[in-house]
Write a protein that holds these residues in place. Structure first.
Motif, PDB file in Angstrom:
ATOM      1  N   ASN A 153      10.591  42.221  74.406  1.00 31.28           N
ATOM      2  CA  ASN A 153       9.495  41.620  74.101  1.00 31.28           C
ATOM      3  C   ASN A 153       9.339  41.117  72.141  1.00 31.28           C
ATOM      4  O   ASN A 153       8.320  40.636  71.970  1.00 31.28           O
ATOM      5  CB  ASN A 153       7.915  42.279  74.470  1.00 31.28           C
ATOM      6  CG  ASN A 153       8.190  42.173  75.922  1.00 31.28           C
ATOM      7  OD1 ASN A 153       9.090  40.957  76.613  1.00 31.28           O
ATOM      8  ND2 ASN A 153       8.148  43.024  76.685  1.00 31.28           N
ATOM      9  N   LYS A 154       9.883  41.402  71.534  1.00 35.63           N
ATOM     10  CA  LYS A 154      10.169  41.396  70.009  1.00 35.63           C
ATOM     11  C   LYS A 154      11.260  41.029  69.407  1.00 35.63           C
ATOM     12  O   LYS A 154      10.811  40.035  68.326  1.00 35.63           O
ATOM     13  CB  LYS A 154       9.725  43.378  69.514  1.00 35.63           C
ATOM     14  CG  LYS A 154       9.316  43.777  69.504  1.00 35.63           C
ATOM     15  CD  LYS A 154       9.342  45.307  69.264  1.00 35.63           C
ATOM     16  CE  LYS A 154       8.017  46.275  68.935  1.00 35.63           C
ATOM     17  NZ  LYS A 154       8.877  47.665  69.173  1.00 35.63           N
ATOM     18  N   VAL A 155      12.063  40.392  69.492  1.00 39.44           N
ATOM     19  CA  VAL A 155      13.012  39.694  69.330  1.00 39.44           C
ATOM     20  C   VAL A 155      13.751  38.889  70.371  1.00 39.44           C
ATOM     21  O   VAL A 155      13.438  38.897  71.749  1.00 39.44           O
ATOM     22  CB  VAL A 155      14.498  40.117  69.513  1.00 39.44           C
ATOM     23  CG1 VAL A 155      14.021  41.049  67.964  1.00 39.44           C
ATOM     24  CG2 VAL A 155      14.776  41.236  70.720  1.00 39.44           C
ATOM     25  N   SER A 156      14.418  37.582  70.811  1.00 37.74           N
ATOM     26  CA  SER A 156      14.027  36.515  71.159  1.00 37.74           C
ATOM     27  C   SER A 156      15.648  37.139  72.074  1.00 37.74           C
ATOM     28  O   SER A 156      16.230  38.048  72.051  1.00 37.74           O
ATOM     29  CB  SER A 156      14.906  35.186  71.105  1.00 37.74           C
ATOM     30  OG  SER A 156      16.154  35.141  70.741  1.00 37.74           O
ATOM     31  N   LYS A 157      14.341  36.485  74.175  1.00 38.99           N
ATOM     32  CA  LYS A 157      15.848  36.211  75.361  1.00 38.99           C
ATOM     33  C   LYS A 157      17.405  36.743  74.826  1.00 38.99           C
ATOM     34  O   LYS A 157      18.621  38.174  75.132  1.00 38.99           O
ATOM     35  CB  LYS A 157      15.712  35.296  76.565  1.00 38.99           C
ATOM     36  CG  LYS A 157      14.585  36.012  76.854  1.00 38.99           C
ATOM     37  CD  LYS A 157      14.344  35.196  78.199  1.00 38.99           C
ATOM     38  CE  LYS A 157      13.049  35.163  78.974  1.00 38.99           C
ATOM     39  NZ  LYS A 157      12.428  34.167  80.510  1.00 38.99           N
TER      40      LYS A 157
ATOM     41  N   THR B 274      22.898  38.978  82.187  1.00 34.32           N
ATOM     42  CA  THR B 274      22.859  37.491  81.460  1.00 34.32           C
ATOM     43  C   THR B 274      22.158  37.043  82.435  1.00 34.32           C
ATOM     44  O   THR B 274      21.286  36.411  82.834  1.00 34.32           O
ATOM     45  CB  THR B 274      24.406  37.717  81.075  1.00 34.32           C
ATOM     46  OG1 THR B 274      24.719  38.253  80.340  1.00 34.32           O
ATOM     47  CG2 THR B 274      24.884  35.795  81.630  1.00 34.32           C
ATOM     48  N   ILE B 275      22.136  37.122  84.240  1.00 31.73           N
ATOM     49  CA  ILE B 275      20.975  36.749  85.330  1.00 31.73           C
ATOM     50  C   ILE B 275      20.480  36.920  84.590  1.00 31.73           C
ATOM     51  O   ILE B 275      19.218  35.123  85.315  1.00 31.73           O
ATOM     52  CB  ILE B 275      22.285  37.355  86.289  1.00 31.73           C
ATOM     53  CG1 ILE B 275      23.340  38.029  86.696  1.00 31.73           C
ATOM     54  CG2 ILE B 275      20.927  37.255  87.715  1.00 31.73           C
ATOM     55  CD1 ILE B 275      23.831  38.162  87.502  1.00 31.73           C
ATOM     56  N   TYR B 276      19.420  37.591  84.075  1.00 33.88           N
ATOM     57  CA  TYR B 276      18.117  37.408  84.107  1.00 33.88           C
ATOM     58  C   TYR B 276      17.749  36.454  82.988  1.00 33.88           C
ATOM     59  O   TYR B 276      16.737  35.784  83.308  1.00 33.88           O
ATOM     60  CB  TYR B 276      17.597  38.924  83.150  1.00 33.88           C
ATOM     61  CG  TYR B 276      15.864  38.874  82.900  1.00 33.88           C
ATOM     62  CD1 TYR B 276      15.126  38.409  83.421  1.00 33.88           C
ATOM     63  CD2 TYR B 276      16.440  38.820  81.505  1.00 33.88           C
ATOM     64  CE1 TYR B 276      13.900  38.366  82.564  1.00 33.88           C
ATOM     65  CE2 TYR B 276      14.984  38.672  80.732  1.00 33.88           C
ATOM     66  CZ  TYR B 276      13.961  38.824  81.148  1.00 33.88           C
ATOM     67  OH  TYR B 276      12.919  38.125  80.487  1.00 33.88           O
ATOM     68  N   VAL B 277      18.363  36.325  81.984  1.00 33.36           N
ATOM     69  CA  VAL B 277      18.100  34.939  81.386  1.00 33.36           C
ATOM     70  C   VAL B 277      18.628  33.572  81.177  1.00 33.36           C
ATOM     71  O   VAL B 277      17.397  32.798  81.283  1.00 33.36           O
ATOM     72  CB  VAL B 277      19.515  35.065  79.434  1.00 33.36           C
ATOM     73  CG1 VAL B 277      19.630  34.331  78.452  1.00 33.36           C
ATOM     74  CG2 VAL B 277      18.309  36.588  79.478  1.00 33.36           C
ATOM     75  N   LYS B 278      19.161  33.541  82.502  1.00 33.14           N
ATOM     76  CA  LYS B 278      19.843  32.547  83.464  1.00 33.14           C
ATOM     77  C   LYS B 278      19.041  32.378  84.469  1.00 33.14           C
ATOM     78  O   LYS B 278      17.721  31.081  84.238  1.00 33.14           O
ATOM     79  CB  LYS B 278      21.068  32.031  83.574  1.00 33.14           C
ATOM     80  CG  LYS B 278      22.659  32.527  82.861  1.00 33.14           C
ATOM     81  CD  LYS B 278      23.251  31.422  83.089  1.00 33.14           C
ATOM     82  CE  LYS B 278      24.121  31.145  81.816  1.00 33.14           C
ATOM     83  NZ  LYS B 278      24.743  29.942  81.291  1.00 33.14           N
TER      84      LYS B 278
END
Lengths: 79, 518
Positions: free
Chosen positions: B124-128, B43-47
């Motif tokens: 890298n194959k589906v969205s974040k 979650t922190i990575y995506v944020k």
């Protein structure tokens, strides 16, 4: 129909590529999983763990009677 | 004719179940907690979009994957054992076990074949956002999967929501919600998953400490210590809270277990809580069972009374009250329960006789009797006592109950201290220089495993002699098979699970030494 096929194809490619490009540790754990499941399901379950009541009696009525007799006739406690 | 039960068979069947359950539980709790830690990190990575967070998420995901893969399906062995070694029990519990286990099986299958696959193959194959959703669903699903197993186990501690059918000799579920929301199930679920969260936090902090000691991957190690410290501290507090409410429920539904883990021989008002103590032989006996005394103990005055009933004047029954009864405090003796259990068993005998004589009127009348609430609550409830030879047989091994409980609690407070210190050192910026602390955390990794296993030892051994509380003693639950065959499979399992554990540890150690990928 064509769209459904495309979805299935994408799904197949997703798993296929995933397994094909698996890292070394991934391959190792998959080998362990397969060996483990083989030992558990094809050896232990088949040869060492038959279902006692399924094996001994033909139908549920007989199984019920057997367990009822066990409940009525058994004795001795243990801790 | 009364059949004697082969106690060697009972002992080996119990030992085998204990061995497989203990090994199985070495794999499960890390999955429960680490899945949430992964979800928080991702979650922190995506944020933030910071690739370092992705790197560290993928590193911990690798360790999660190894543990998940090696541990998956080890619980199936327990189901094999139910059918082979514990057939009377398996039949008697009927669909109470079947329904939750079926839900668990379906949930686990869909979880493993879809979201776990997205977690590992989907980078890298589906969205974040889709990947993140999958990671959260794995965490939620893995924990919900545990719920159903714990619901089944809770029913063994406190059987509710069923009626015994003398025709099928099975318990039939009449209230799914009573089984699901059994107070023991709710507390057991919360306490068990939070223990998994604590274990995973210590695992992450311990390995991160190793990186700090080696002065490698310091960004990853510090951020991991921060996440695991916060998650571990919150989980430890929740663990203490659920442990307290769990003990209160045990005091109500399994008072003998409660008295055993507090080593409380004689009941009292203003009962103190034994914070810790060392037991000794006291010479005092109930029947042929000797009650333990204390070499020394540290007590907190009145706390046990307050904990169980909210008042220091509350009476907490001891083992003597629970075996011999105490009219003043409305506690029924085991002798009285045995009489009631025998009446219930006689009704089952009468049913069999009526069936054999084709006495349909009597059959119908007895079927109604087993459905009657008064009969269920006052007689069938004590069905298992019909098999009890001496009243003192209902007392479990007090030594194992007392020590497993107290060591578990002490370790729980130690974890709280470690997480608190980690956060203090992190926020004052000295975590890297506190080498003694980093070593302590590293060597603390096995402790939550030990504490978690102690919890299960208390749960299962503290319930003895029952396999289903008050309804069925362990000795009646076993199948009529050879003890020798159980011994063979015991050693086979010991070998198989040890090999799996060695494989897990060695693959994990290799991945840890390799560290996160660049």
């Amino acid at each position: 129909m064509k769209q459904d096929f495309q979805v299935l194809n994408n799904l197949f490619r997703f798993y296929y590529d995933g397994f094909r490009n698996m890292s070394a540790w991934g391959r190792k754990v998959w080998i362990i999983i397969i060996i483990k499941l083989f030992i558990m399901l094809a050896i232990l379950k088949l040869f060492f763990f038959p279902d006692f009541l399924q094996k001994k009696y033909d139908n549920d009525k007989q199984r019920s009677e057997y367990v009822r007799d066990q409940l009525i006739n058994s004795s001795v406690t243990h801790d | 004719m009364i059949e004697n039960v082969d106690l060697t068979l009972v002992d080996w069947s119990r030992a085998q179940f204990a061995l497989t359950a203990i090994y199985h539980w070495l794999f499960v709790p890390l999955t429960l907690g680490l899945s949430f830690i992964l979800a928080i990190m991702e979650t922190i990575y995506v944020k933030t979009g910071n690739e370092e967070w992705k790197r560290l998420t993928r590193f911990w995901m690798t360790l999660f994957g190894i543990n998940f893969a090696i541990g998956v399906a080890t619980g199936i062995i327990l189901e094999f054992e139910f059918g082979t070694n514990w057939s009377n029990y398996s039949w008697f519990v009927g669909d109470i076990f079947g329904a939750p286990l079926a839900i668990e099986g379906i949930l686990a299958f869909f979880l493993e074949s879809t979201f776990v696959a997205v977690m590992f193959f989907g980078w890298n194959k589906v969205s974040k956002k889709f990947h993140l959703t999958s990671t959260w669903l794995v965490a939620i699903g893995a924990n919900l999967s545990a719920l159903w197993i714990l619901v089944a186990n809770a029913w063994m501690q406190n059987p509710v929501g069923m009626i015994f059918n003398p025709e099928t000799a099975r318990n039939e579920m009449i209230n799914f919600w009573a089984v699901l929301f059994n107070p023991v199930a709710v507390e057991k679920f919360l306490h068990t998953i939070s223990s998994g969260f604590v274990l995973a936090s210590m695992f992450v902090m311990g390995i991160s400490s190793w990186f700090m000691i080696k002065k490698r991957e310091e960004f990853m190690a510090k951020k991991s210590i921060l996440i695991a410290g916060i998650f571990g501290l919150a989980s430890s507090l929740f663990l203490a809270f659920t442990g307290d409410s769990s003990a209160r429920t045990i005091a109500k539904v399994q008072p003998v277990k409660f008295a055993a883990f507090e080593a409380l021989s004689a009941g009292k008002q203003n009962a103190p809580l034994v914070a810790f103590g060392v037991l000794k032989r006291s010479g005092e006996r109930i029947g042929n069972k000797e009650l333990p005394g204390f070499v020394f103990k540290i007590e907190i005055p009145d706390l046990l009374s307050v904990m169980t009933s909210g008042s220091k004047d509350a009476y907490v029954p001891g083992l003597i009250d629970l075996v011999s009864g105490n009219k003043e405090w409305g506690i029924m003796s085991v002798a009285e329960k045995t009489e009631r259990g025998k009446i219930a068993r006689q009704s089952l005998m009468d049913y069999k006789k009526a069936k054999n004589c084709n006495d349909n009127e009597q059959v119908t009348s007895l079927l109604k009797k087993f459905q009657d609430k008064d009969f269920r609550d006052n007689y069938f409830k004590y069905f298992g006592y019909a098999f009890i030879n001496s009243p003192e047989d209902v007392i479990p091994d007090v030594y194992s109950a007392f020590y497993s409980f107290h060591l578990m609690v002490i370790l729980g407070f130690l974890f709280l201290l470690i997480f608190t210190l980690a956060l203090i050192f992190f926020y004052n910026g000295t975590i890297g220089s506190q080498r003694w602390f980093l070593w302590v955390v590293l060597f603390s990794i096995p402790l939550p495993y030990f504490a978690s296993e102690l919890g299960w030892i208390l749960t299962e051994m503290g319930r003895q002699p029952w396999i289903i509380q008050d309804l069925m003693p362990v000795s009646i639950a076993v199948s009529n098979i050879s003890a020798y065959s159980v011994q063979i499979t015991f050693w086979l399992f010991a070998f198989l699970f040890t090999a799996l554990l060695i494989a897990e540890i060695s693959i994990m150690l290799k991945q840890i030494k390799t560290g996160p990928k660049q």
